[in-house]
Structures are given as structure tokens and as C-alpha cells.
Scaffold this active site. Structure first.
Site, PDB file in Angstrom:
ATOM      1  N   ASP A  29       0.793  -1.241   0.000  1.00 57.75           N
ATOM      2  CA  ASP A  29       0.000   0.000   0.000  1.00 57.75           C
ATOM      3  C   ASP A  29       0.822   1.286   0.000  1.00 57.75           C
ATOM      4  OD1 ASP A  29      -1.894  -1.959   0.200  1.00 57.75           O
ATOM      5  OD2 ASP A  29      -2.872  -1.195   1.992  1.00 57.75           O
ATOM      6  N   GLU A  77      -4.608  -0.661  -1.514  1.00 53.74           N
ATOM      7  CA  GLU A  77      -5.943  -0.754  -0.904  1.00 53.74           C
ATOM      8  C   GLU A  77      -6.864   0.199  -1.652  1.00 53.74           C
ATOM      9  OE1 GLU A  77      -6.120   0.063   3.315  1.00 53.74           O
ATOM     10  OE2 GLU A  77      -8.299   0.133   3.316  1.00 53.74           O
ATOM     11  N   LYS A 135      -6.633  -4.712  -3.472  1.00 45.37           N
ATOM     12  CA  LYS A 135      -7.360  -5.379  -2.386  1.00 45.37           C
ATOM     13  C   LYS A 135      -8.381  -4.429  -1.776  1.00 45.37           C
ATOM     14  CE  LYS A 135      -3.640  -4.350   0.944  1.00 45.37           C
ATOM     15  NZ  LYS A 135      -4.328  -3.496   1.900  1.00 45.37           N
ATOM     16  N   LYS A 138      -7.840  -4.771   4.444  1.00 43.03           N
ATOM     17  CA  LYS A 138      -6.532  -4.474   5.001  1.00 43.03           C
ATOM     18  C   LYS A 138      -5.548  -5.591   4.648  1.00 43.03           C
ATOM     19  CE  LYS A 138      -8.373  -0.883   6.958  1.00 43.03           C
ATOM     20  NZ  LYS A 138      -8.397   0.348   6.137  1.00 43.03           N
ATOM     21  N   VAL A 163       3.057   0.267   4.354  1.00 43.32           N
ATOM     22  CA  VAL A 163       2.244   0.957   5.375  1.00 43.32           C
ATOM     23  C   VAL A 163       0.861   0.323   5.483  1.00 43.32           C
ATOM     24  CG1 VAL A 163       3.408   3.177   5.197  1.00 43.32           C
ATOM     25  CG2 VAL A 163       1.508   2.685   3.646  1.00 43.32           C
ATOM     26  N   THR A 164       0.244   0.518   6.662  1.00 41.19           N
ATOM     27  CA  THR A 164       0.876   0.916   7.910  1.00 41.19           C
ATOM     28  C   THR A 164       1.172  -0.350   8.721  1.00 41.19           C
ATOM     29  OG1 THR A 164      -1.283   1.203   9.031  1.00 41.19           O
ATOM     30  CG2 THR A 164      -0.314   3.151   8.015  1.00 41.19           C
ATOM     31  N   CYS A 168      -2.435  -2.562   7.647  1.00 39.60           N
ATOM     32  CA  CYS A 168      -2.379  -3.459   6.486  1.00 39.60           C
ATOM     33  C   CYS A 168      -1.194  -4.412   6.507  1.00 39.60           C
ATOM     34  CB  CYS A 168      -2.421  -2.641   5.201  1.00 39.60           C
ATOM     35  SG  CYS A 168      -4.038  -1.839   4.985  1.00 39.60           S
ATOM     36  N   GLN A 208       6.758 -13.853  22.131  1.00 37.10           N
ATOM     37  CA  GLN A 208       6.420 -15.271  22.280  1.00 37.10           C
ATOM     38  C   GLN A 208       7.198 -16.139  21.296  1.00 37.10           C
ATOM     39  OE1 GLN A 208       2.115 -16.174  22.872  1.00 37.10           O
ATOM     40  NE2 GLN A 208       1.825 -13.961  22.660  1.00 37.10           N
TER      41      GLN A 208
HETATM   42  N1  TIU Z   1      -2.792   0.362   4.222  1.00 43.54           N
HETATM   43  C1  TIU Z   1      -3.289   0.568   5.436  1.00 43.54           C
HETATM   44  O1  TIU Z   1      -2.642   0.344   6.440  1.00 43.54           O
HETATM   45  N2  TIU Z   1      -4.570   1.097   5.507  1.00 43.54           N
HETATM   46  C2  TIU Z   1      -5.007   1.911   6.511  1.00 43.54           C
HETATM   47  O2  TIU Z   1      -6.140   2.358   6.526  1.00 43.54           O
HETATM   48  N3  TIU Z   1      -4.115   2.209   7.479  1.00 43.54           N
HETATM   49  C3  TIU Z   1      -4.296   3.079   8.520  1.00 43.54           C
HETATM   50  O3  TIU Z   1      -3.417   3.112   9.392  1.00 43.54           O
HETATM   51  N4  TIU Z   1      -5.346   3.861   8.557  1.00 43.54           N
END
Ligand code: TIU
Length: 227
Positions: A29, A77, A135, A138, A163-164, A168, A208
Site C-alpha cells: 500500500d 488498498e 485489495k 486491510k 504501510v501501515t 495493512c 512469544q
Molecule cells: N494500508 C493501510 O494500512 N490502511 C489503513 O487504513 N491504514 C491506517 O493506518 N489507517
């Protein structure tokens, strides 16, 4: 048998063994919606500086992966223009945050396929032949053909960046872990808008005894690839 050929000694919680021929780099993303001013991420109220800061790091990882012949997969996304693949709950929450999915923003309709906000940042543009997974969720496995692509290439290990970290990247990591993939998260090639979320997410990967997989900085991974 697919015995690991390279051992990344710097990985946590213990060395990560991988065969380059059975390894895919998944760049998650890195699109304008999350990395550019006026995109979905910023309009949700976030600071996009951490997302921009990892662009050169991912660029270096991409160079090394392409030179080594790793399968490189990009994800984005986003939703269909008619929003038929956007759950009402997601739409409602985005609107409450002032970043309604499908609303008009500076880079076209927010989080909609085909709009400029949906494009991967130019520095990390896919090269011909690299799959781009669009996609709606997430996770990169949900309602996509990622599993087929990985199976066709006999992939057993995934290197995750993008990210993030806690959204995702983590959702994809958890989906991949449940499907049996060995996952390494490159901690300085992933970012969250809030560094505390990033730190917590990285910690969760390797706690863990590596409950979801391994973590490493990008530089030792690049060095390992180049040996
Ligand atoms: N790609 C992804 O992480 N989508 C999000 O919406 N991330 C947020 O942190 N909002």
C-alpha cells in the site's frame, strides 16, 4: 526439499533462514492515498511523514530484490468506483473521520481504484512483470489472487514492508502466518502514522518466540541478499 540457503543472523527473535527462489517481497500500500498530502491517510488526521520517510529504504530493498530475482508483489488498498466492494461499516467510519471513501479529494476520489490517490508513489513504481494486487481490505489475501500467485512461484517466505505497520502490514502478516508462510517484517521499511503504533506492532511480531514471524532492519537483509 526447500532447504534455506541464506541465514539472516540479525533477525529477531532468532536467525531467519530463507531461499531467495522461494521468497517474495510484498510491498504493501505505498500509494498516494497513504503517502501523499491530501490522501486518505492524512485526511484521517494523520502525519504522513513516517510513511514518506520509508520510501528510500523500500527503494533500496526493491533494488536488491530485483537484482536477486525475488518475486516482487505490490499491493494497493482501494475500492471499485461504485463502492460495491466497500463494507458499509468501513464507509461509515471513513465519513465520520472526514475522509469518506469515494469522496472527491485532491488526487481524485478517495481510495478508489484508477484514481491518482490509488497509484503507487512514483519512486516505488512497479516494473513490468511485477504483480500488483488490488485489495478491498486491510489484508492482501482477502478477496485477491495473492495466494495463487505465491503458489505458482512455490513461495514459502514473505518479506513484508510498506504501510501501515499495525494495519495493512499486520493484517497481511497474520493472514500469511495462518497460511504457513514464513514472514520477515523489515522494521525500518514499514511505518505507521503514530510511531507508538509502529513500535507496538513490531514488538507483536517477535514476541512469544516469534508468534507471527521475524523482524529485521532492511540493511542486513539487503546485505544477506547480496552475499
Ligand atoms: N494500508 C493501510 O494500512 N490502511 C489503513 O487504513 N491504514 C491506517 O493506518 N489507517
Amino acid at each position: 526439499m526447500n532447504y534455506p540457503l541464506i541465514e539472516l543472523g540479525e533477525a529477531l527473535p532468532y536467525p531467519f533462514g530463507f531461499r531467495p527462489a522461494g521468497t517474495a517481497l510484498i510491498v504493501i500500500d505505498m500509494q498516494n492515498d497513504f503517502c501523499a498530502p491530501g490522501g486518505f491517510g492524512e485526511r484521517l488526521g494523520n502525519d504522513i511523514a513516517p510513511a514518506r520517510a520509508i520510501i528510500p529504504v523500500i527503494s533500496g530493498v526493491l533494488d536488491a530484490a530485483r537484482m536477486t530475482g525475488l518475486l516482487v508483489v505490490h499491493t494497493r488498498e482501494g475500492h471499485l468506483p461504485d463502492l460495491s466492494d466497500c463494507p458499509p461499516s468501513k464507509l461509515e467510519r471513513s465519513r465520520r473521520q472526514g475522509a469518506g471513501i469515494g469522496d472527491i479529494g485532491p488526487m481524485g476520489r478517495i481510495l478508489i481504484r484508477g484514481e491518482r490517490g490509488h497509484e503507487i508513489v512514483s519512486e516505488l513504481a512497479p516494473v513490468p512483470g511485477e504483480p500488483v494486487i488490488d485489495k478491498p481490505g486491510k489484508g492482501a489475501f482477502y478477496r485477491t489472487n495473492l495466494r495463487n500467485i505465491l503458489e505458482e512461484s512455490h513461495i514459502e517466505s514473505l518479506i513484508l514492508c510498506g504501510v501501515t505497520t499495525h494495519v495493512c502490514v499486520h493484517t497481511t502478516l497474520r493472514e500469511a502466518n495462518d497460511r504457513g508462510y514464513r514472514c520477515l517484517v523489515l522494521e525500518d521499511a514499514t511505518a505507521a502514522f503514530d510511531p507508538a503504533d509502529h513500535e507496538a506492532a513490531i514488538h507483536m511480531v517477535r514476541q512469544q518466540g516469534g508468534i507471527f514471524g521475524w523482524t529485521s532492519a532492511a540493511a542486513p537483509f539487503i546485505a544477506a541478499l547480496q552475499t
